[in-house]
Enzyme design. Structure first.
Site, PDB file in Angstrom:
ATOM      1  CD  GLU A 133      -2.786  -1.121   2.023  1.00 56.04           C
ATOM      2  OE1 GLU A 133      -4.092  -2.046   2.247  1.00 56.04           O
ATOM      3  OE2 GLU A 133      -2.289  -1.248   3.256  1.00 56.04           O
TER       4      GLU A 133
HETATM    5  C1  ACM Z   1      -2.043  -5.588   3.630  1.00 54.27           C
HETATM    6  O1  ACM Z   1      -3.031  -5.926   4.324  1.00 54.27           O
HETATM    7  N1  ACM Z   1      -1.822  -4.313   3.801  1.00 54.27           N
HETATM    8  C2  ACM Z   1      -0.818  -6.259   3.972  1.00 54.27           C
END
Ligand code: ACM
Length: 538
Positions: A344
């Site tokens: 992310e």
């Molecule tokens: C995640 O759940 N951002 C690895």
């Protein structure tokens, strides 16, 4: 992909959730007191009625009865065998009330024996008959896993902390067992909410019961930095001073962390520390203005959004920081792996992400560790030997899956953590008081019913190193919360990691799983009583 589409404040829901969990916990305690005595005095547990399912179990001969005269026999020369014997005695003494002395000679009783044989690094054999139970393994880890099997073969009341009436039979026969995968993990997010050393130890004990051998600690995120770093002291002192919802947070001193590592090792778990980079770094950016491209430190963050923070990829100072943090963390880590996150990174350009990973992965190698990254690492160039942790969904695009599968074909190992299967923080149903639902609701059967070896299209089965069940803590702040989300799904993830694919069968699994419930009641673990599982009545 965003993990948390919802940005609403969590506090009201958390308060409601806490109320419900207290009810769950109270119900659990009541059930312990009210359990009909006969239920726990039933005949010996069949050898194949354990979780994870053993590779093979052959019933035969008389059961062994643990009695007041039982001794735990160990090899004189081996300190690790003695320690496993002492661990077993600590489990059995309070409930049986028997002395169970450790001894290096005599016959019969419970024998823990190291011997050459085709057991592998973690396998064992358990032979049970009228005269005794012998657990044989090549390595101490195998003996320890065999001890967990023995625990599960004894009546659930053995887990109680006060003297119980018994009797204590172990069915006769032989179990031969070894894991399908070397990596069988659970992740705990100690950043969104901080968990104390005692809370982490409790979880370690629960993981050990199901032969999990990796504890991945998510030590840093936007909401909190949880590990002391001597060369950058504000990371923990300031960056660790809060958590989701604005509570006081906390961090592990180096001695705290060593104690977690030591305790995990005593349960044959390797700790995999994660520093999430270059995104998920607000706590670090808030602690040191110099880490920000504009030189301005943002405020601490106590919400639950993701994707808004990034280390400054263009600044050399960033790599001083990374080098210092990785050096100090590697020095605290006897295990092989160091997890660098990489998920992310929505506030980092693709070019910067690739540059960052090209520069940071060699630092991990320089300090003697192997890189693990979330699967977005496959969008850069994974270092030789690196493992990618896949956390996509059934609905993840074919292109994203193929990026990961291609890396796997080129030698990157995979740890499978599909979010709509083994993310333990996903709600079971719409009525689950805790957890998130961005990956959907994950009932017990859905969590169990998939095959890690054939999961990711185009990825060779040989690339799969194992399975890990992550537990994110945006909505979780107590051990009761952890237990309620982990049980009963965690044992299923453990079984996917341990048991041969040929044993996989929901219809028989659900019966074995149901048989675990009196054990959780005895251990004070409050769990979700899924309607999919034929639980014994309380
Ligand atoms: C995640 O759940 N951002 C690895």
């Amino acid at each position: 992909m965003r993990r948390h589409p919802s940005t609403t404040p969590r506090t009201p829901r958390l308060t409601r959730a806490l109320g419900s969990l207290l009810l769950v916990a109270a119900a659990g305690v009541f059930a312990v007191g009210a359990a009909p005595a006969g239920q726990e005095r039933a005949a010996a547990t069949p050898l194949d009625r354990i979780v994870p399912a053993p590779a093979s179990a052959e019933a035969g001969g008389s059961p062994y009865l643990v009695t007041r005269d039982t001794r735990i026999r160990i090899d004189a020369a081996r300190e690790d065998t003695r320690r496993i014997g002492a661990y077993l005695a600590d489990v059995l003494r309070p409930s049986t009330g028997y002395p169970l002395p450790l001894t290096t000679h005599g016959r019969g009783g419970i024998r823990l024996r190291l011997a050459n044989g085709r057991f592998g690094a973690e396998g064992y054999r358990l032979d049970s008959g009228a005269r005794g139970v012998t657990i044989t393994a090549r390595e101490p880890a195998g003996l320890f896993h065999g001890v967990q099997t023995l625990r599960q073969l004894l009546p659930a009341a053995v887990e109680r902390k006060s003297v119980q009436p018994g009797p204590w039979p172990v069915a006769g026969g032989t179990v031969e067992d070894a894991p399908r995968y070397a990596y069988r993990g659970a992740m705990l997010d100690v950043s969104r909410h901080f968990f104390t050393v005692a809370q982490v130890k409790r979880y370690i004990d629960e993981l050990a019961l199901y032969k999990i051998n990796k504890l991945h600690l998510h030590l840093s995120d936007d909401q909190g930095w949880r590990i002391a770093v001597d060369s950058w002291p504000r990371l923990a002192a300031y960056g660790g001073s809060t958590e989701v919802g604005g509570g006081p947070g906390g961090f592990y001193t180096k001695d705290d962390y060593r104690e977690i590592v030591r305790y995990a090792a005593s349960r044959y778990l390797e700790v995999v520390p994660e520093i999430d980079m270059p995104g998920h770094t607000n706590a670090a950016l808030a602690s040191y203005a110099e880490l920000n491209c504009d030189g301005v430190a943002p405020p601490l963050y106590t919400g639950t959004k993701v994707g808004f923070s990034s280390l400054c990829v263009a600044k050399d100072r960033t790599y001083d920081f990374v080098d210092d943090v990785i050096r100090e963390l590697a020095a605290l880590t006897p295990g092989r792996y160091l997890h660098i996150g990489g998920d992310e990174a929505h506030s980092t350009s693709h070019d910067d992400y690739v540059k960052f990973m090209d520069r940071v992965q060699p630092v991990v190698a320089k300090y003697g560790k192997t890189v693990i990254g979330w699967h977005q690492l496959t969008g850069a160039t994974p270092a030789p030997g690196a493992l990618a942790q896949y956390w996509g969904l059934d609905s993840t695009s074919a292109a994203e899956k193929e990026q990961v599968a291609k890396a796997a074909r080129n030698g990157t190992g995979l740890i499978l953590s599909p979010a709509d299967r083994v993310y333990l923080d996903m709600k079971y149903t719409k009525d689950t008081p805790l957890g998130l639902a961005w990956a959907g609701y994950v009932e017990v059967r859905r969590s169990y019913d998939w095959d890690p070896g054939a999961y990711l299209p185009g990825a060779p089965a040989s690339a799969v190193r194992g399975v890990e069940a992550p537990l994110w803590s945006e909505t979780l702040s107590t051990s009761a919360h952890i237990d309620y989300m982990a049980f009963p799904r965690l044992p299923g993830a453990a079984e996917l990691g341990w048991s041969p694919a040929a044993t996989h069968d929901w219809e028989t699994y659900k019966v074995r799983l149901a048989a675990q419930a009196p054990r959780w009641d005895a251990l004070g673990i409050g769990y979700y009583r899924s309607p999919q599982v034929p639980w014994p009545s309380r």
